[in-house]
Enzyme design. Structure first.
Site, mmCIF file in Angstrom:
data_model
loop_
_atom_site.group_PDB
_atom_site.id
_atom_site.type_symbol
_atom_site.label_atom_id
_atom_site.label_comp_id
_atom_site.label_asym_id
_atom_site.label_seq_id
_atom_site.Cartn_x
_atom_site.Cartn_y
_atom_site.Cartn_z
ATOM 1 C CG HIS A 67 45.761 34.120 39.827
ATOM 2 N ND1 HIS A 67 45.419 34.389 41.135
ATOM 3 C CD2 HIS A 67 45.225 35.133 39.097
ATOM 4 C CE1 HIS A 67 44.713 35.495 41.183
ATOM 5 N NE2 HIS A 67 44.582 35.971 39.965
ATOM 6 C CG HIS B 215 46.660 42.505 39.184
ATOM 7 N ND1 HIS B 215 46.331 43.604 38.430
ATOM 8 C CD2 HIS B 215 45.862 41.491 38.752
ATOM 9 C CE1 HIS B 215 45.379 43.282 37.567
ATOM 10 N NE2 HIS B 215 45.063 42.009 37.742
ATOM 11 C CG ASN B 216 47.100 43.751 46.310
ATOM 12 O OD1 ASN B 216 46.226 42.893 46.461
ATOM 13 N ND2 ASN B 216 46.837 45.047 46.384
ATOM 14 C CD GLN C 67 33.044 47.762 37.143
ATOM 15 O OE1 GLN C 67 34.215 47.749 36.802
ATOM 16 N NE2 GLN C 67 32.508 46.730 37.775
ATOM 17 C CG HIS D 288 43.632 39.805 42.941
ATOM 18 N ND1 HIS D 288 42.302 39.649 42.622
ATOM 19 C CD2 HIS D 288 44.333 39.191 41.941
ATOM 20 C CE1 HIS D 288 42.201 38.981 41.480
ATOM 21 N NE2 HIS D 288 43.415 38.682 41.047
#
Ligand SMILES: [Zn+2]
Length: 413
Positions: free
Chosen positions: A125, A85-86, A290, A89
């Site tokens: 976001h 979540h960087n 997945q 992304h």
């Protein structure tokens, strides 16, 4: 107000302002099959500028170019160096939005305000994400959970952080909007960021699927548009699943590595046994998880969007290709596991073989069922188990819930 350390430097702004901005085609950002890892940190900034320019929002809303440069650099600076979540992304999500809007010509149906809010929403976001999910905030009683409560905890924080950046001196890219346009923009931005909470997604997707399938979806109804925008946000947030296999797989591994970090903390700090997706001792289960993720969450969403616009076909093709690969990995894992169990058995192969056959034949059946777009089964909540919501890093889960087939995704808050 942001601290000095959370704001970009003047030198950076000056350099970016003077930089040549390559064309979309030179950056490869006009492709559905964009490589999430192809641009470095600075190129992702210039690519963001290119997307804003190309969508016409800089001109339309008279966004000061220097303010836009400063805002982008500060947004980047307010992402942490967590595995997934960087900033990368956030950029990739915005690229997905850009290519969906331009390729599917959503510019014809969305207003300029909606397009700007969606693009800003994508870039903001996950601002200041700490690499742990909403459930973790609740379980640890973190400062964020205390501040925002336990519903969409992180998403409220990401939105507040976005507002804080916009309100910092020299960062208001919405400065030249009329007061009416401005309040509308902030409302759209809030909706966009909050809609990345998958709990909200499950609450809304059934209606969206119904409207699309029945042909009742109408661009003239604001409620329909709002749900559509939130579906677009989720489709872009999960967009890695549509990318070329090598990229998609690498992203899945990054998500997993961030989840394992959280799982380690659940074990050491909270004395809990993490659910499968957070448990590094169960990493071999990734391909199976997945498949469930694709069949239960991703495929129904992209298929509904495809029904609305055929030009989104490459995204569904991308998912199908990746699904095949995960299934191959899943089968080879099961065969290896079968072989190792057989070699320990006195009666080699007999019992284990039949049990694995049963498992492997179950997978495509499940997939077929969940991927249907034709009938009421499309997007059926009962196809989605709690584990899927955990996979999305957005909601509480535990092993008991993960094994409870009857519990629907949105039934648990
Ligand atoms: Zn995200």
């Amino acid at each position: 107000m942001l601290s000095y350390h959370a704001t970009c430097s003047k030198v950076e702004v000056d350099r970016l302002k003077a930089a040549k901005i390559p064309l979309s085609s030179e950056l490869g950002i006009d492709e559905f099959h964009f490589n999430d890892f192809s641009l470095d940190n600075d190129a992702m900034i210039t690519a963001s500028l290119r997307m804003f320019l190309e969508l016409g929002v800089v001109q339309k809303f008279k966004i000061d170019y220097e303010v836009l440069c400063r805002w982008l650099l500060t947004v980047r600076k307010n992402y942490r160096t967590v595995a997934y979540h960087n900033w990368r992304h956030a950029f990739n999500v915005s690229q997905c939005m850009f290519v969906m809007i331009t390729t599917a010509t959503f510019q014809d149906v969305l207003s300029d305000s909606e397009i700007l809010a969606l693009m800003v929403g994508c870039l903001c976001h996950d601002l200041d994400h700490r690499g742990t999910n909403n459930a973790f905030q609740a379980k640890t009683g973190s400062a964020l959970a205390l501040l925002y409560g336990t519903s969409a905890t992180l998403e409220h924080h990401h939105f507040n952080h976005a507002v804080m950046i916009l309100q910092s001196e020299g960062h208001n890219i919405f400065a030249n909007l009329s007061s009416k346009e401005y309040s509308n923009m902030m409302q759209l931005l809030k909706q966009a960021i909050l809609s990345t909470d998958l709990t909200l997604h499950f609450e809304r997707r059934t209606k969206f699927f119904e409207h699309v399938l029945s042909g009742e979806f109408s661009w003239a109804v604001e409620g329909h548009r709002e749900v559509f925008r939130s579906m677009l946000m989720t489709a872009c947030d999960l967009g890695a699943v549509t990318r070329p296999w090598e990229v998609s797989k690498q992203v899945a591994e990054l998500v997993t590595s961030e989840f394992f970090e959280q799982g380690d903390r659940e074990r050491s700090e909270l004395k809990l046994t993490p659910a499968a997706i957070f448990d590094r001792n169960r990493k071999d289960e990734l391909p199976a998880l997945q498949l469930e993720w694709i069949d239960g969450i991703c495929k129904p969403l992209y298929q509904a969007l495809l029904k609305l616009n055929r030009k989104l076909k490459p995204m569904v093709d991308g998912i199908d290709g990746n699904r095949k690969k995960w299934q191959e990995l899943c089968l080879s894992y099961q065969q290896t596991r079968g072989a190792s169990v057989s070699s320990q058995s006195n009666d080699p192969g007999q019992n284990t073989k039949s049990s694995y056959d049963a498992e492997t034949s179950e997978l495509p059946k499940k997939a077929e069922k969940t991927a249907q777009v034709k009938n009421t089964e499309f997007g059926s909540k009962s196809d989605c188990r709690e584990v899927l919501r955990c996979r999305a890093n957005k909601e509480a889960c535990n092993d008991k819930a993960a094994s409870d087939e009857n519990k629907t995704l949105s039934g648990r808050k």
